[in-house]
Design a protein around this motif. Sequence first.
Motif, PDB file in Angstrom:
ATOM      1  N   ASP A  42     -15.325 -41.906 -14.113  1.00  0.00           N
ATOM      2  CA  ASP A  42     -14.611 -40.892 -14.891  1.00  0.00           C
ATOM      3  C   ASP A  42     -13.103 -41.090 -14.921  1.00  0.00           C
ATOM      4  OD1 ASP A  42     -17.020 -39.702 -15.486  1.00  0.00           O
ATOM      5  OD2 ASP A  42     -16.905 -38.292 -13.817  1.00  0.00           O
ATOM      6  N   ASP A  43     -12.621 -42.161 -14.299  1.00  0.00           N
ATOM      7  CA  ASP A  43     -11.183 -42.443 -14.260  1.00  0.00           C
ATOM      8  C   ASP A  43     -10.889 -43.706 -15.049  1.00  0.00           C
ATOM      9  OD1 ASP A  43     -11.107 -40.337 -12.507  1.00  0.00           O
ATOM     10  OD2 ASP A  43     -10.942 -41.577 -10.720  1.00  0.00           O
ATOM     11  N   GLU A  59      -6.741 -41.042 -18.787  1.00  0.00           N
ATOM     12  CA  GLU A  59      -6.569 -41.176 -17.339  1.00  0.00           C
ATOM     13  C   GLU A  59      -7.798 -40.648 -16.603  1.00  0.00           C
ATOM     14  OE1 GLU A  59      -4.683 -42.906 -14.478  1.00  0.00           O
ATOM     15  OE2 GLU A  59      -3.641 -42.731 -16.375  1.00  0.00           O
ATOM     16  N   GLN A  60      -8.242 -39.441 -16.980  1.00  0.00           N
ATOM     17  CA  GLN A  60      -9.448 -38.846 -16.401  1.00  0.00           C
ATOM     18  C   GLN A  60     -10.238 -38.176 -17.512  1.00  0.00           C
ATOM     19  OE1 GLN A  60      -8.375 -36.275 -13.084  1.00  0.00           O
ATOM     20  NE2 GLN A  60      -9.092 -37.925 -11.777  1.00  0.00           N
ATOM     21  N   SER A  62     -12.120 -35.694 -17.379  1.00  0.00           N
ATOM     22  CA  SER A  62     -12.052 -34.235 -17.273  1.00  0.00           C
ATOM     23  C   SER A  62     -10.827 -33.638 -17.964  1.00  0.00           C
ATOM     24  CB  SER A  62     -12.067 -33.807 -15.808  1.00  0.00           C
ATOM     25  OG  SER A  62     -10.955 -34.344 -15.135  1.00  0.00           O
ATOM     26  N   GLU A  63      -9.818 -34.463 -18.293  1.00  0.00           N
ATOM     27  CA  GLU A  63      -8.613 -33.943 -18.945  1.00  0.00           C
ATOM     28  C   GLU A  63      -8.814 -33.715 -20.445  1.00  0.00           C
ATOM     29  OE1 GLU A  63      -6.002 -37.934 -20.013  1.00  0.00           O
ATOM     30  OE2 GLU A  63      -5.699 -36.970 -18.086  1.00  0.00           O
TER      31      GLU A  63
END
Length: 157
Positions: A42-43, A59-60, A62-63
């Motif tokens: 996820d990164d 970057e991630q 989740s962002e």
Amino acid sequence: MITAPDYRLQRNAFGRLELTTAGGETHTGVVPVRAFPISAPDDGIGLVDPHGRELAWIEQLSELPDEMRALVESELSGREFIPEIRRLISVSSFATPSTWQVETDRGTTTFVLKGEEDIRRLDSPALLIADSHGIHFLIRDRYALDAPSRRFLDRFL
């Protein structure tokens, strides 16, 4: 290169991923590519054009907003195929080539291991196994396997 808030991601009428920049430039056929697909899935995800040029960097995962994240995850799942081995059912021989029957997160399958060199050690305790057709199978934690599976595997390590 642009970052997550600077673009819009959507599917076009043909189902292909499109990236539109804040300046209005549209790129069709965008493909997400994980920088570290096994150790940090996820990164670090790049969005690349059909020629392999990086257009944006995530970057991630989740962002991203939910809708955009769902598009990226959907595209990644269709592109990446690495079944995770949960259990070794049987091994035809402890000499290679050998036929392995395994239970994966996607069902039971059989494959041929050509040689011990096709078992790659990743960050401990993970292993990546390539079959005779080039399909990769992941063992995320070899110590978490049941005892019979570990015994089969130990013969090849």
